[in-house]
Scaffold this motif. Sequence first.
Motif, PDB file in Angstrom:
ATOM      1  N   ASP A  25       5.901  -1.064  16.447  1.00  0.00           N
ATOM      2  CA  ASP A  25       5.248   0.054  15.749  1.00  0.00           C
ATOM      3  C   ASP A  25       5.424  -0.061  14.242  1.00  0.00           C
ATOM      4  OD1 ASP A  25       4.456   1.124  18.166  1.00  0.00           O
ATOM      5  OD2 ASP A  25       6.205   2.443  18.339  1.00  0.00           O
ATOM      6  N   GLU A  26       6.628  -0.395  13.820  1.00  0.00           N
ATOM      7  CA  GLU A  26       6.926  -0.444  12.384  1.00  0.00           C
ATOM      8  C   GLU A  26       6.147  -1.555  11.673  1.00  0.00           C
ATOM      9  OE1 GLU A  26      11.446   1.199  13.196  1.00  0.00           O
ATOM     10  OE2 GLU A  26      11.021  -0.957  13.013  1.00  0.00           O
ATOM     11  N   LEU A  27       6.016  -2.691  12.313  1.00  0.00           N
ATOM     12  CA  LEU A  27       5.318  -3.808  11.675  1.00  0.00           C
ATOM     13  C   LEU A  27       3.807  -3.764  11.902  1.00  0.00           C
ATOM     14  CD1 LEU A  27       7.793  -6.783  12.202  1.00  0.00           C
ATOM     15  CD2 LEU A  27       7.523  -5.253  10.236  1.00  0.00           C
ATOM     16  N   SER A  28       3.330  -2.713  12.541  1.00  0.00           N
ATOM     17  CA  SER A  28       1.888  -2.495  12.658  1.00  0.00           C
ATOM     18  C   SER A  28       1.495  -1.162  12.021  1.00  0.00           C
ATOM     19  CB  SER A  28       1.459  -2.518  14.129  1.00  0.00           C
ATOM     20  OG  SER A  28       2.109  -1.490  14.862  1.00  0.00           O
ATOM     21  N   SER A  29       2.371  -0.654  11.160  1.00  0.00           N
ATOM     22  CA  SER A  29       2.131   0.622  10.491  1.00  0.00           C
ATOM     23  C   SER A  29       0.880   0.556   9.614  1.00  0.00           C
ATOM     24  CB  SER A  29       3.344   0.986   9.626  1.00  0.00           C
ATOM     25  OG  SER A  29       3.062   2.081   8.791  1.00  0.00           O
ATOM     26  N   ASP A  30       0.186   1.683   9.533  1.00  0.00           N
ATOM     27  CA  ASP A  30      -1.010   1.771   8.689  1.00  0.00           C
ATOM     28  C   ASP A  30      -0.671   1.643   7.206  1.00  0.00           C
ATOM     29  OD1 ASP A  30      -2.573   2.118  10.921  1.00  0.00           O
ATOM     30  OD2 ASP A  30      -2.495   4.312  10.824  1.00  0.00           O
ATOM     31  N   CYS A  31       0.625   1.826   6.883  1.00  0.00           N
ATOM     32  CA  CYS A  31       1.037   1.733   5.486  1.00  0.00           C
ATOM     33  C   CYS A  31       1.160   0.288   5.014  1.00  0.00           C
ATOM     34  CB  CYS A  31       2.370   2.444   5.288  1.00  0.00           C
ATOM     35  SG  CYS A  31       2.315   4.223   5.623  1.00  0.00           S
ATOM     36  N   LEU A  32       1.159  -0.656   5.944  1.00  0.00           N
ATOM     37  CA  LEU A  32       1.324  -2.057   5.586  1.00  0.00           C
ATOM     38  C   LEU A  32      -0.011  -2.706   5.289  1.00  0.00           C
ATOM     39  CD1 LEU A  32       3.983  -3.240   8.210  1.00  0.00           C
ATOM     40  CD2 LEU A  32       4.345  -2.256   5.937  1.00  0.00           C
ATOM     41  N   MET A  62       0.835  -1.192   0.000  1.00  0.00           N
ATOM     42  CA  MET A  62       0.000   0.000   0.000  1.00  0.00           C
ATOM     43  C   MET A  62       0.875   1.250   0.000  1.00  0.00           C
ATOM     44  SD  MET A  62      -2.965  -1.036   2.710  1.00  0.00           S
ATOM     45  CE  MET A  62      -3.770   0.548   2.475  1.00  0.00           C
ATOM     46  N   SER A  63       1.615   1.449  -1.033  1.00  0.00           N
ATOM     47  CA  SER A  63       2.503   2.600  -1.116  1.00  0.00           C
ATOM     48  C   SER A  63       2.067   3.513  -2.252  1.00  0.00           C
ATOM     49  CB  SER A  63       3.952   2.138  -1.330  1.00  0.00           C
ATOM     50  OG  SER A  63       4.021   1.302  -2.465  1.00  0.00           O
ATOM     51  N   ASP A  64       0.779   3.853  -2.274  1.00  0.00           N
ATOM     52  CA  ASP A  64       0.216   4.756  -3.269  1.00  0.00           C
ATOM     53  C   ASP A  64       0.944   6.088  -3.220  1.00  0.00           C
ATOM     54  OD1 ASP A  64      -3.143   6.033  -3.902  1.00  0.00           O
ATOM     55  OD2 ASP A  64      -1.230   6.323  -4.934  1.00  0.00           O
ATOM     56  N   PRO A  65       1.526   6.556  -4.306  1.00  0.00           N
ATOM     57  CA  PRO A  65       2.260   7.809  -4.303  1.00  0.00           C
ATOM     58  C   PRO A  65       1.429   8.988  -3.844  1.00  0.00           C
ATOM     59  CG  PRO A  65       2.679   6.584  -6.313  1.00  0.00           C
ATOM     60  CD  PRO A  65       1.566   5.887  -5.611  1.00  0.00           C
ATOM     61  N   ASP A  66       0.114   8.907  -4.000  1.00  0.00           N
ATOM     62  CA  ASP A  66      -0.737  10.012  -3.588  1.00  0.00           C
ATOM     63  C   ASP A  66      -1.063   9.961  -2.103  1.00  0.00           C
ATOM     64  OD1 ASP A  66      -0.830  10.950  -6.184  1.00  0.00           O
ATOM     65  OD2 ASP A  66      -2.535   9.635  -6.688  1.00  0.00           O
ATOM     66  N   SER A  67      -0.729   8.874  -1.456  1.00  0.00           N
ATOM     67  CA  SER A  67      -1.042   8.757  -0.028  1.00  0.00           C
ATOM     68  C   SER A  67       0.118   9.257   0.805  1.00  0.00           C
ATOM     69  CB  SER A  67      -1.342   7.298   0.321  1.00  0.00           C
ATOM     70  OG  SER A  67      -0.162   6.533   0.221  1.00  0.00           O
ATOM     71  N   GLU A  68      -0.165   9.415   2.078  1.00  0.00           N
ATOM     72  CA  GLU A  68       0.864   9.869   3.009  1.00  0.00           C
ATOM     73  C   GLU A  68       2.020   8.884   3.062  1.00  0.00           C
ATOM     74  OE1 GLU A  68       1.325  10.940   7.774  1.00  0.00           O
ATOM     75  OE2 GLU A  68      -0.647  10.628   6.868  1.00  0.00           O
ATOM     76  N   CYS A  69       1.706   7.600   2.911  1.00  0.00           N
ATOM     77  CA  CYS A  69       2.744   6.576   2.982  1.00  0.00           C
ATOM     78  C   CYS A  69       3.689   6.642   1.794  1.00  0.00           C
ATOM     79  CB  CYS A  69       2.113   5.195   3.043  1.00  0.00           C
ATOM     80  SG  CYS A  69       1.064   4.915   4.493  1.00  0.00           S
ATOM     81  N   GLY A  70       3.218   7.138   0.686  1.00  0.00           N
ATOM     82  CA  GLY A  70       4.057   7.161  -0.500  1.00  0.00           C
ATOM     83  C   GLY A  70       4.784   8.471  -0.720  1.00  0.00           C
ATOM     84  N   ASN A  71       4.426   9.502   0.024  1.00  0.00           N
ATOM     85  CA  ASN A  71       5.044  10.813  -0.160  1.00  0.00           C
ATOM     86  C   ASN A  71       6.452  10.854   0.408  1.00  0.00           C
ATOM     87  OD1 ASN A  71       2.825  11.890  -1.426  1.00  0.00           O
ATOM     88  ND2 ASN A  71       1.910  12.658   0.478  1.00  0.00           N
ATOM     89  N   ILE A  72       7.356  11.499  -0.323  1.00  0.00           N
ATOM     90  CA  ILE A  72       8.718  11.741   0.166  1.00  0.00           C
ATOM     91  C   ILE A  72       8.823  13.228   0.462  1.00  0.00           C
ATOM     92  CG2 ILE A  72      11.163  11.657  -0.409  1.00  0.00           C
ATOM     93  CD1 ILE A  72      10.545   9.353  -2.301  1.00  0.00           C
ATOM     94  N   ASN A  73       8.906  13.548   1.738  1.00  0.00           N
ATOM     95  CA  ASN A  73       8.910  14.948   2.145  1.00  0.00           C
ATOM     96  C   ASN A  73       9.976  15.186   3.209  1.00  0.00           C
ATOM     97  OD1 ASN A  73       8.096  17.626   2.280  1.00  0.00           O
ATOM     98  ND2 ASN A  73       6.550  17.220   3.867  1.00  0.00           N
TER      99      ASN A  73
END
Length: 331
Positions: free
Chosen positions: A80-87, A1-12
């Motif tokens: 925390d990392e393995l329960s991230s909402d991005c996974l 779930m690394s949609d570029p338009d989502s928070e998980c996919g943004n590089i900021n």
Amino acid sequence: MSDPDSECGNINNPDTFTGLRVASVFVILVCATGGTLFPILAKRSTWLHLPKSVFDFAKYFGSGVIIATAFIHLLSPALDELSSDCLSPRWSEYPYALALCLLSIMSIFILELVAFRWGTSRLQKIHVTHDTHGHEVGSHAAHGPEHSPPAKAVDDPEAQSIDLKPDDSAAAQIIGIAILEFGVLLHSVLIGLTLAVDEGFKILFVVIIFHQTFEGLGLGSRLAFIKLPPRYNFVPIAAALIYGISTPIGIAVGLGIRSTYNPGSATASIVSGVLDSLSAGILMYTGLVELLAHEFLFNKEMVNSSDGKLAYAIGSMLFGCGIMALLGKWA
């Protein structure tokens, strides 16, 4: 779930404090390396005569640091990392972080058990006895059989020809160093990578300076008491130097890829979570079994020591554990 338009996919990643981020490579290099090398060089020094109580403090303080690092700085972030909402939701169906930590503990146990049995069989062939639980003063945790003088002379020429117990012991000790170092290094590289791209750089920078210095002191205090043949005396120093450059390498890599690296992405979370989980297991086993059990429960000197000495050792250990646990509030 690394949609570029989502928070998980943004590089900021921020471009702030660029000069200070670069300087942090050298500041942390000096602090981490100095903290690790000091106990080793002080122990070997002929002119720096530190009281034994100082070395005892560093040794037991280091045990506490290692244990707190395992639980607070590795296992907690892994959860925390393995329960991230991005996974994917599948990652939340099972406690993978805890399972990987358990796998790491059992793997280290089996590896050491096999190494111990191999070492014991080697000693039996040359009629050398060993003490399973008795540890010499200041010795590192048992990473293999400890030797005592043979009860009788060895008349068997074949046995004499395979009398390699110093090298066997050295190999076992070096394996122990490598196991401890591996768990610490993965964590150090990851926090360096985080420091390079983190938005709250200033606070994290200060905390990591203390973190790496204390962790280095803990590692160095264990390395200082490793007993190796003279030709292997370089091993503790080499281990200290490798630890010292681990976080600066992480920072340098982070600075180099900050335009493409997203610490919140699914891939980054999985990699960090898996490595932190495995490292947590290594340091848990090392801290609780190799350090606490063998330094306090199975150490003849400690068992027969005065109440004051025991209280001093436990207090030093708890102080190191408490300081490192407190740093977990910020990093």
